[in-house]
Design an enzyme around this catalytic site. Structure first.
Site, short mmCIF file in Angstrom:
data_model
loop_
_atom_site.label_atom_id
_atom_site.label_comp_id
_atom_site.label_asym_id
_atom_site.label_seq_id
_atom_site.Cartn_x
_atom_site.Cartn_y
_atom_site.Cartn_z
N ILE A 1 31.92 37.26 -65.20
CA ILE A 1 33.21 37.76 -64.94
C ILE A 1 33.11 39.37 -64.87
O ILE A 1 34.15 39.54 -64.31
CB ILE A 1 33.79 37.58 -66.27
CG1 ILE A 1 35.34 37.49 -66.77
CG2 ILE A 1 33.15 38.16 -67.53
CD1 ILE A 1 36.01 36.56 -65.77
N GLY B 1 33.40 27.82 -73.45
CA GLY B 1 33.40 28.13 -74.77
C GLY B 1 34.32 27.10 -75.63
O GLY B 1 34.73 26.10 -75.29
N LYS C 1 38.53 44.52 -77.54
CA LYS C 1 39.58 43.56 -77.45
C LYS C 1 41.04 44.77 -77.55
O LYS C 1 42.01 44.38 -77.04
CB LYS C 1 39.43 42.58 -78.60
CG LYS C 1 38.56 41.64 -78.20
CD LYS C 1 39.15 40.69 -77.28
CE LYS C 1 38.22 39.43 -77.02
NZ LYS C 1 38.77 38.53 -75.98
N TYR D 1 33.14 44.77 -80.30
CA TYR D 1 34.26 43.66 -79.90
C TYR D 1 35.52 44.17 -80.32
O TYR D 1 36.49 43.76 -79.34
CB TYR D 1 33.68 42.44 -80.97
CG TYR D 1 34.55 41.22 -80.62
CD1 TYR D 1 34.60 40.61 -79.56
CD2 TYR D 1 35.28 40.76 -81.81
CE1 TYR D 1 35.25 39.52 -79.22
CE2 TYR D 1 36.11 39.64 -81.52
CZ TYR D 1 36.18 38.72 -80.53
OH TYR D 1 36.70 37.71 -80.28
N ASP E 1 32.83 30.45 -65.44
CA ASP E 1 31.86 30.65 -66.38
C ASP E 1 30.45 30.85 -66.06
O ASP E 1 30.04 30.61 -64.86
CB ASP E 1 31.79 29.27 -67.22
CG ASP E 1 31.48 29.52 -68.78
OD1 ASP E 1 32.24 29.23 -69.73
OD2 ASP E 1 30.10 29.93 -69.10
N GLY F 1 35.33 31.64 -68.85
CA GLY F 1 34.84 31.33 -70.44
C GLY F 1 35.10 29.89 -70.67
O GLY F 1 35.16 29.46 -71.88
N1 SER Z 1 35.83 34.68 -84.25
C1 SER Z 1 35.35 35.88 -83.95
C2 SER Z 1 34.33 36.58 -84.55
O1 SER Z 1 33.97 36.29 -85.41
C3 SER Z 1 36.80 36.87 -84.35
O2 SER Z 1 37.66 37.01 -83.32
O3 SER Z 1 33.78 37.44 -83.64
#
Ligand code: SER
Length: 339
Positions: free
Chosen positions: A55, A14, A158, A154, A35, A11
């Site tokens: 990935i 980014g 994580k 997300y 990437d 990545g």
């Molecule tokens: N900056 C991230 C998001 O807004 C938070 O880990 O998804």
């Protein structure tokens, strides 16, 4: 021929990659990247070799494994929180599948090298899920073990990957991955803008003001989440990776810096760019995400275990880093242009 020892950054195109890669190059890492897209020229200039690929697939990863001796992995590739809500299946595939691939790579590389391989995993305040505003106020500075009930794809991805990393480091048959994780707050860079995150309202507000564009903030004025200036995030990552393993008492660490409400953030923006036009139109999905995130993080373990103290509080971040750098970026350095 012996395989060349390298540091792999995924990545890499980014925001974090953009800030981290020059620092790694300055510290004499030989950097290879993976990437989806070719890297921007300013990042590519620091990179020994870039791989373009997915990935969550294995082609490019297999080639990397056969060609190099991967000593450290900075696994930055991920879909952020808003993007992940919009494409949850893809988020799971990239965020979880990609991390599993990196843990496998680290494990295999450690076996062939006879030494543990370090892996940095950027996690997030999204691993927390506060059920309501009263609880958010009560647990204002959240500790790592509290409220790990994420409300987003997300955050779930994580948190699960943090557990996989901890398992690989401490309990698996090999224990060969030296897994180190920072839970990052919303990041603000003067040089880049995030895509698909929910803390994006901070950086978007600042960059819009510097360009003289009106900004409609997608959360309400009293929304409060933790933020950090990009240089502090990179410092935290590098300090954690440089720490002696014996000093690390946990695998996942909060790091924090400042936590303005959206309105307080806007005040800082207005102080620098008085003609900024900032309005508020909360987006229900994104507001709910921020409402479940903590108002602040307790980062005492990061301070005591690897000596990470942020250099920038809110005022210093604006005065010494963000405002001068965004003014330069948008060509406002002469006179009062942009005001
Ligand atoms: N900056 C991230 C998001 O807004 C938070 O880990 O998804």
């Amino acid at each position: 021929m012996p395989r060349k020892p390298v540091t792999l950054v995924t990545g890499a195109g980014g925001e974090i990659g953009h800030a981290l890669i020059p620092r790694l190059a300055a510290a004499s890492h030989t950097i290879i990247t993976l990437d989806l897209k070719p890297l921007p020229a300013d990042t590519a200039a620091f990179v020994h070799r870039q791989y373009t690929g997915d990935i969550s697939a294995t082609e490019a990863i297999g080639e990397i494994a056969n060609t190099y001796k991967v000593r450290e992995i900075f696994h930055l590739a991920a879909l952020l929180s808003t993007s992940s809500e919009r494409s949850p299946a893809l988020a799971h595939k990239v965020n979880v599948g990609g991390t599993l691939n990196m843990l496998d790579l680290a494990n295999e590389q450690a076996a062939s090298q006879g030494e543990r391989v370090k892996m940095l995993f950027p996690s997030t305040i999204a691993v927390y899920g506060l059920p309501d505003r009263k609880t958010k106020n009560e647990f204002a500075r959240i500790k790592e073990h509290q409220w790990q009930q994420p409300t987003t794809m997300y955050g779930c991805n994580k948190l699960y990957c943090e557990h996989l990393g901890r398992y690989m480091a401490r309990y698996s048959a090999t224990k060969a991955v030296d897994f180190r994780c920072v839970r990052l707050p919303g990041l603000i860079s003067a040089d880049t803008l995030p895509t698909g995150g929910t803390s994006d309202f901070g950086p978007e507000m600042l960059h819009a003001a510097a360009q003289g564009k009106p900004y409609e903030c997608f959360v309400a004025e009293d929304t409060r989440i933790p933020f950090m200036a990009m240089p502090d995030a990179v410092d935290g990552i590098l300090r954690l990776m440089a720490a002696d393993a014996a000093t690390l008492t946990q695998t996942s660490y909060n790091i924090g810096a400042f936590n303005p409400s959206a309105a307080e953030f806007a005040q800082m923006v207005l102080a620098a760019f008085p003609s900024a036009q900032i309005t508020y139109k909360p987006n229900p999905l994104r507001q709910a995400i921020c409402d479940a995130w903590p108002a602040d993080v307790d980062d005492a373990p990061a301070r005591s275990d690897f000596g990470h103290y942020p250099a920038y509080d809110l005022r210093r971040a604006f005065d010494d880093y963000l405002v001068p750098a965004v003014r330069r970026r948008y060509g406002l350095d002469t006179g009062n242009a942009g005001r």
